[in-house]
Design a protein around this motif. Sequence first.
Motif, PDB file in Angstrom:
ATOM      1  N   TRP B 142       0.821  -1.214   0.000  1.00  0.00           N
ATOM      2  CA  TRP B 142       0.000   0.000   0.000  1.00  0.00           C
ATOM      3  C   TRP B 142       0.850   1.258   0.000  1.00  0.00           C
ATOM      4  O   TRP B 142       0.506   2.249  -0.649  1.00  0.00           O
ATOM      5  CB  TRP B 142      -0.967  -0.016   1.186  1.00  0.00           C
ATOM      6  CG  TRP B 142      -2.127  -0.931   0.913  1.00  0.00           C
ATOM      7  CD1 TRP B 142      -2.236  -2.241   1.285  1.00  0.00           C
ATOM      8  CD2 TRP B 142      -3.308  -0.635   0.154  1.00  0.00           C
ATOM      9  NE1 TRP B 142      -3.415  -2.768   0.815  1.00  0.00           N
ATOM     10  CE2 TRP B 142      -4.102  -1.808   0.127  1.00  0.00           C
ATOM     11  CE3 TRP B 142      -3.780   0.504  -0.486  1.00  0.00           C
ATOM     12  CZ2 TRP B 142      -5.337  -1.871  -0.533  1.00  0.00           C
ATOM     13  CZ3 TRP B 142      -5.020   0.451  -1.131  1.00  0.00           C
ATOM     14  CH2 TRP B 142      -5.776  -0.725  -1.149  1.00  0.00           C
ATOM     15  N   MET B 149       0.955   6.345  -7.065  1.00  0.00           N
ATOM     16  CA  MET B 149      -0.035   7.364  -7.445  1.00  0.00           C
ATOM     17  C   MET B 149       0.592   8.753  -7.332  1.00  0.00           C
ATOM     18  O   MET B 149       0.389   9.615  -8.186  1.00  0.00           O
ATOM     19  CB  MET B 149      -1.276   7.284  -6.543  1.00  0.00           C
ATOM     20  CG  MET B 149      -2.279   6.185  -6.839  1.00  0.00           C
ATOM     21  SD  MET B 149      -2.784   5.987  -8.568  1.00  0.00           S
ATOM     22  CE  MET B 149      -3.482   7.555  -8.975  1.00  0.00           C
ATOM     23  N   LEU B 152       2.687   9.503 -10.300  1.00  0.00           N
ATOM     24  CA  LEU B 152       1.905   9.901 -11.473  1.00  0.00           C
ATOM     25  C   LEU B 152       1.496  11.366 -11.351  1.00  0.00           C
ATOM     26  O   LEU B 152       1.579  12.141 -12.312  1.00  0.00           O
ATOM     27  CB  LEU B 152       0.660   9.013 -11.618  1.00  0.00           C
ATOM     28  CG  LEU B 152       0.908   7.555 -11.996  1.00  0.00           C
ATOM     29  CD1 LEU B 152      -0.412   6.795 -12.066  1.00  0.00           C
ATOM     30  CD2 LEU B 152       1.644   7.439 -13.326  1.00  0.00           C
ATOM     31  N   VAL B 153       1.044  11.737 -10.145  1.00  0.00           N
ATOM     32  CA  VAL B 153       0.667  13.138  -9.906  1.00  0.00           C
ATOM     33  C   VAL B 153       1.875  14.046 -10.153  1.00  0.00           C
ATOM     34  O   VAL B 153       1.778  15.070 -10.844  1.00  0.00           O
ATOM     35  CB  VAL B 153       0.139  13.310  -8.460  1.00  0.00           C
ATOM     36  CG1 VAL B 153       0.035  14.779  -8.089  1.00  0.00           C
ATOM     37  CG2 VAL B 153      -1.206  12.627  -8.305  1.00  0.00           C
ATOM     38  N   VAL B 156       2.572  14.443 -13.922  1.00  0.00           N
ATOM     39  CA  VAL B 156       1.622  15.293 -14.638  1.00  0.00           C
ATOM     40  C   VAL B 156       1.812  16.754 -14.237  1.00  0.00           C
ATOM     41  O   VAL B 156       1.956  17.634 -15.086  1.00  0.00           O
ATOM     42  CB  VAL B 156       0.162  14.845 -14.403  1.00  0.00           C
ATOM     43  CG1 VAL B 156      -0.797  15.819 -15.054  1.00  0.00           C
ATOM     44  CG2 VAL B 156      -0.046  13.451 -14.956  1.00  0.00           C
ATOM     45  N   PHE B 198       6.336   7.313 -16.725  1.00  0.00           N
ATOM     46  CA  PHE B 198       4.879   7.252 -16.640  1.00  0.00           C
ATOM     47  C   PHE B 198       4.390   5.821 -16.829  1.00  0.00           C
ATOM     48  O   PHE B 198       3.603   5.307 -16.042  1.00  0.00           O
ATOM     49  CB  PHE B 198       4.237   8.187 -17.672  1.00  0.00           C
ATOM     50  CG  PHE B 198       2.786   8.436 -17.401  1.00  0.00           C
ATOM     51  CD1 PHE B 198       2.398   9.466 -16.556  1.00  0.00           C
ATOM     52  CD2 PHE B 198       1.805   7.623 -17.959  1.00  0.00           C
ATOM     53  CE1 PHE B 198       1.059   9.683 -16.267  1.00  0.00           C
ATOM     54  CE2 PHE B 198       0.467   7.836 -17.681  1.00  0.00           C
ATOM     55  CZ  PHE B 198       0.090   8.874 -16.841  1.00  0.00           C
ATOM     56  N   LEU B 202       2.535   3.558 -13.945  1.00  0.00           N
ATOM     57  CA  LEU B 202       1.138   3.124 -14.132  1.00  0.00           C
ATOM     58  C   LEU B 202       1.062   1.603 -14.244  1.00  0.00           C
ATOM     59  O   LEU B 202       0.200   0.969 -13.627  1.00  0.00           O
ATOM     60  CB  LEU B 202       0.544   3.794 -15.382  1.00  0.00           C
ATOM     61  CG  LEU B 202      -0.926   3.509 -15.647  1.00  0.00           C
ATOM     62  CD1 LEU B 202      -1.798   3.943 -14.479  1.00  0.00           C
ATOM     63  CD2 LEU B 202      -1.398   4.205 -16.917  1.00  0.00           C
ATOM     64  N   LEU B 205       1.285  -0.116 -10.918  1.00  0.00           N
ATOM     65  CA  LEU B 205       0.024  -0.109 -10.174  1.00  0.00           C
ATOM     66  C   LEU B 205      -0.930  -1.151 -10.742  1.00  0.00           C
ATOM     67  O   LEU B 205      -1.600  -1.871  -9.994  1.00  0.00           O
ATOM     68  CB  LEU B 205      -0.613   1.283 -10.248  1.00  0.00           C
ATOM     69  CG  LEU B 205       0.092   2.377  -9.449  1.00  0.00           C
ATOM     70  CD1 LEU B 205      -0.330   3.754  -9.921  1.00  0.00           C
ATOM     71  CD2 LEU B 205      -0.220   2.213  -7.959  1.00  0.00           C
ATOM     72  N   ILE B 206      -0.977  -1.237 -12.076  1.00  0.00           N
ATOM     73  CA  ILE B 206      -1.931  -2.146 -12.721  1.00  0.00           C
ATOM     74  C   ILE B 206      -1.605  -3.611 -12.411  1.00  0.00           C
ATOM     75  O   ILE B 206      -2.509  -4.433 -12.251  1.00  0.00           O
ATOM     76  CB  ILE B 206      -1.972  -1.862 -14.247  1.00  0.00           C
ATOM     77  CG1 ILE B 206      -2.768  -0.574 -14.483  1.00  0.00           C
ATOM     78  CG2 ILE B 206      -2.580  -3.025 -15.016  1.00  0.00           C
ATOM     79  CD1 ILE B 206      -2.812  -0.104 -15.922  1.00  0.00           C
ATOM     80  N   TYR B 212      -4.880  -3.347  -4.929  1.00  0.00           N
ATOM     81  CA  TYR B 212      -5.282  -1.948  -4.754  1.00  0.00           C
ATOM     82  C   TYR B 212      -6.789  -1.743  -4.916  1.00  0.00           C
ATOM     83  O   TYR B 212      -7.337  -0.806  -4.349  1.00  0.00           O
ATOM     84  CB  TYR B 212      -4.499  -1.054  -5.720  1.00  0.00           C
ATOM     85  CG  TYR B 212      -3.013  -1.088  -5.441  1.00  0.00           C
ATOM     86  CD1 TYR B 212      -2.552  -1.112  -4.131  1.00  0.00           C
ATOM     87  CD2 TYR B 212      -2.075  -1.112  -6.465  1.00  0.00           C
ATOM     88  CE1 TYR B 212      -1.203  -1.170  -3.846  1.00  0.00           C
ATOM     89  CE2 TYR B 212      -0.712  -1.162  -6.198  1.00  0.00           C
ATOM     90  CZ  TYR B 212      -0.291  -1.189  -4.880  1.00  0.00           C
ATOM     91  OH  TYR B 212       1.056  -1.248  -4.600  1.00  0.00           O
TER      92      TYR B 212
END
Lengths: 100, 537
Positions: B142, B149, B152-153, B156, B198, B202, B205-206, B212
């Motif tokens: 976690w 996450m 990723l933020v 961007v 990126f 991502l 996470l996937i 998750y």
Amino acid sequence: MRMKDLVRSPRLALCLRLVAAVPGGYAMAAAAVAVCAGVLAHAGMARSEAVVLSAMMGFVFYLLWLLWAFGVRSLWRLWGVLLGGLAAGTALLPLMPQGA
Amino acid sequence: MNENFHKSMAWLHTWTGVLIGSVLFAIFWMGSLSVFDRELDRWMQPGTRLETSATPVSLDRVVAPVAHALAAGSTQWGVNLPTERAPHMRFFYRDAQGKTITRAIDPHTGQLIADQGSKAGTGFIFPFHFSLHIQWLDLGHWIVGAAGMAMLVLLVCGVVIHRKIFVDFFLFRPRKRLQRASLDLHNLTGVLALPFHFVATLSGLIIFMGIYFPQSHVGAYGAGTLARDQFNLEASGGFKRAKANRPGTQASLDAMLAEAERQWPGGKAFLVRVWHPGDANGYVEVRRSYAKDVTMHLDRLTFDVQTGAVLHRFQAAPVMTVQRFISGMHFIQFDHWGLRWLYFCAGLSGCVMITTGFLFWLEARRASHLKKGLVGVRVVEALTVGSVTGIVTATLAFLVANRLLPPGASVAGQDRAALEMWVFYLVWLATFVHAAWRRASPATQPARRAWQEQCVAIAVLALAAVLLNGLTTGDHLLKTLARGYWPVAGVDLVLLLGAGLAWWSGQRIGQTSARRGPQAEARALHQAAMEEGVCGG
């Protein structure tokens, strides 16, 4: 301290925004994934495929939410959308074909 | 939240970075090393430095006797077949307590290889990358997920706050002030490797979408464990059959393997697993290798253990195959040395990006924090040193300990593999203490000493690791290079390169602070902070 001042305190505003963005956004993403999978399955997609597709999109949804939550100016709007979204998720989930 | 979107994103980038940067560095560092986890296994487990066998190994002759001896009453046993990067056979079974025991078999001789007493790359470094070795409540997963996450933020909003993204591509002014140079390098690595960062984040996470989004199936399947199992069965396949509780015979595993490879044109198997061995209702699962595909497909065939007849065939559906493709891009389990090196370099460029981000934050605030008596810079600086040079030092100490600990070493009930990990964690902790202690010296002096000393430690440890490998295993660079044994030669060469780089960095850091002196340093930094009003906070 009056209610008005409390909301104007920058620390509290930041806390409210963080809560709406991070755990709030996660709760909404998780609900959206489950509902979206149910809808797609109902629309004829294989059930497992619907779940996998929704779960993958969940991360994109969460990312967009996080960015918007820190970008939007009004806290009222942020919390309004969050609570509205969570309410919609809670209402829709039991209506799913295999609803919980 | 601020008056305009641009400023909000700058604020978000700054504070997410400072808060999560340390965890992100650990994940990027361990992830970059995981690209070569099997090679680190060879380096740290010298007993498995075998020649790749050209002829296929007979399961009936080599593995079945081992299984009979070790896993007779087991609920399942299986074997990973030898590959170019892992030349031994990895045999595993469940013991009476339900614990999975793993042993290595030499495919040439059929003999068991003695336990090498090291978790090495696949057992320590790779799991550290995605779980930080915190098993309690999956907390490690976690934390890594939250950091993912956040990454990723960061990416961007990092792009959003850039006005001149194209120009930054070609801009690097290393001879300018540290603050300017670190921002240039931050932008350069950030922009250049942006697609990699990126996609890697991502996809990471996937891969763990089941962790998750554990409730993702409730809309389509309903709640509860049964619904969840049903979803996993439909998505990932799996064949189950209850035991008959009477003894059965075992058909030829080699024949099943040949049949599976016949059914997958051009495909090879990578894993064979026997469920309920010795029982009349036993079955054999054969998984298809993805050494030649990006997609880590889930193709599997299940055979009846007594007759060798095909019981079940599984292939993932299209969306799940997309998920396996995305996972495969991250795991890089396919054979491609060029891409493997590119992943390694792109991962390390992420480490550079995180470090220079920290440096910029620190340099932009040093003067003003000093003036206002704030502790922010001091705390973040010590944390940064420990998170950056500290984890590198700890990793190298892990390698050195691997070569120094005698076989079968044990202290206070901790076996050799555990002791290696203790060395890693204790050295890592010590680097934070060292950074905090060095930072406590005169306040006008930036913490260059901490950086410098840890750079020297890295250089010394990396060199020591190479020398110790040569001394303790006899596979020194001259020999491995002459023989063309790249797993070990490659690790040694990268260690030497790293040692040189760390030594050079340490020297440069020392020179800069000596030339300028603390007063000039503080003045320059103050001026810098005045000029750069950006990224406020």
